[in-house]
Scaffold this active site. Sequence first.
Site, mmCIF file in Angstrom:
data_model
loop_
_atom_site.group_PDB
_atom_site.id
_atom_site.type_symbol
_atom_site.label_atom_id
_atom_site.label_comp_id
_atom_site.label_asym_id
_atom_site.label_seq_id
_atom_site.Cartn_x
_atom_site.Cartn_y
_atom_site.Cartn_z
ATOM 1 N N ASN A 1 39.282 43.075 34.755
ATOM 2 C CA ASN A 1 39.713 44.431 35.306
ATOM 3 C C ASN A 1 40.846 45.137 34.157
ATOM 4 O O ASN A 1 41.590 46.000 34.524
ATOM 5 C CB ASN A 1 40.390 44.252 36.582
ATOM 6 C CG ASN A 1 39.674 44.092 37.980
ATOM 7 O OD1 ASN A 1 38.563 44.418 37.813
ATOM 8 N ND2 ASN A 1 40.303 43.671 39.025
ATOM 9 N N GLY B 1 48.080 44.912 40.369
ATOM 10 C CA GLY B 1 47.684 44.084 41.601
ATOM 11 C C GLY B 1 46.436 43.171 41.674
ATOM 12 O O GLY B 1 46.305 42.228 42.659
ATOM 13 N N ASP B 2 45.643 43.372 40.585
ATOM 14 C CA ASP B 2 44.343 42.663 40.564
ATOM 15 C C ASP B 2 43.896 42.213 39.217
ATOM 16 O O ASP B 2 42.817 42.487 38.812
ATOM 17 C CB ASP B 2 43.172 43.150 41.600
ATOM 18 C CG ASP B 2 42.067 42.189 41.782
ATOM 19 O OD1 ASP B 2 42.075 41.272 41.560
ATOM 20 O OD2 ASP B 2 40.907 42.827 41.932
ATOM 21 N N LEU B 3 45.065 41.654 38.461
ATOM 22 C CA LEU B 3 44.963 41.682 37.133
ATOM 23 C C LEU B 3 44.378 40.392 36.659
ATOM 24 O O LEU B 3 45.001 39.502 36.097
ATOM 25 C CB LEU B 3 46.457 42.028 36.456
ATOM 26 C CG LEU B 3 46.560 42.300 34.951
ATOM 27 C CD1 LEU B 3 45.516 43.489 34.587
ATOM 28 C CD2 LEU B 3 47.639 42.315 34.293
#
Length: 295
Positions: A205, A199-201
């Site tokens: 991260n 989701g926040d790649l």
Amino acid sequence: MEELIQKALLSSNKISNNSLIEKIIPVGGGCIHKAWCILFQNGKRVFAKSNHIDNINMFKFERECLSVLTKFANKSYICVPKTLDLISYQNISILFLEWIDLKQSQQNLLGKGLALLHKSSSECSQKNFGWEEEGFIGSNNQIRGWDSNWGEFFVNYRLKPQLIQAKAWGVRVDDYEDVLIYLSSYLNNHHPRISIVHGDLWSGNCGSTKNGLGSLYDPASYWADREVDISMTKLFGGFNKEFYQGYEEIWPLDKFSKDRTDIYNLYHLLNHANIFGGSYKENSLQTLENLRSRA
């Protein structure tokens, strides 16, 4: 802060194993939380993230996301840090995670591991896109909710909330209603399989361990089209050919996936514009106009 963390640890039997703390070292890299390496006298290390008590829901969301990623991650390819404890103490909240040694390494296993995570989760008979609880994308809210139609979900629960927030810097949602209608219809016709996504790649991260495995952390997960993760890897860079080759070896993307990259990355551009401002505003508006030209 180090003293508060040390006192907070005294209330937890899940971490120290009766070993005394040798030192607590600040760790850089984050822009929302403060991060720490806790070194115990027995040589054990623990990663800690701290914030004000009012922000504990951010840690609860992260804990839930890590738990779901762990459920579907193939441990031969991907390492997801274990949540050791979440503690509230005085006016702070602290999330304690397993320490993972990272290094600059090849990304082939990271790509394969992500594909396996997407693929295995898509086989669990999840019927709707979305997430049960309110979440976070960076410091912004990530709206909860479900929809069986991917296009309607992505527009109503991802793009539209960001556009509404963008009113603060001059955006009127009504001005882009035609774009949202087009995107909803276009994505509904895509019919992706439902997968759990990071989701926040972006490259900050995820990484590779000293053993060469891929590692995923700091997620903003939900059930979605797997392409949202692949799209974001292309937004800020940092992923090499080995990563994409590894992914494609496990679960190839279809030939039209590139056509959806800008759509999915619009969510992150708007989010960055709402948080940081600057050139993200111009990039968001330009992407909206480019997508309008496709309608």
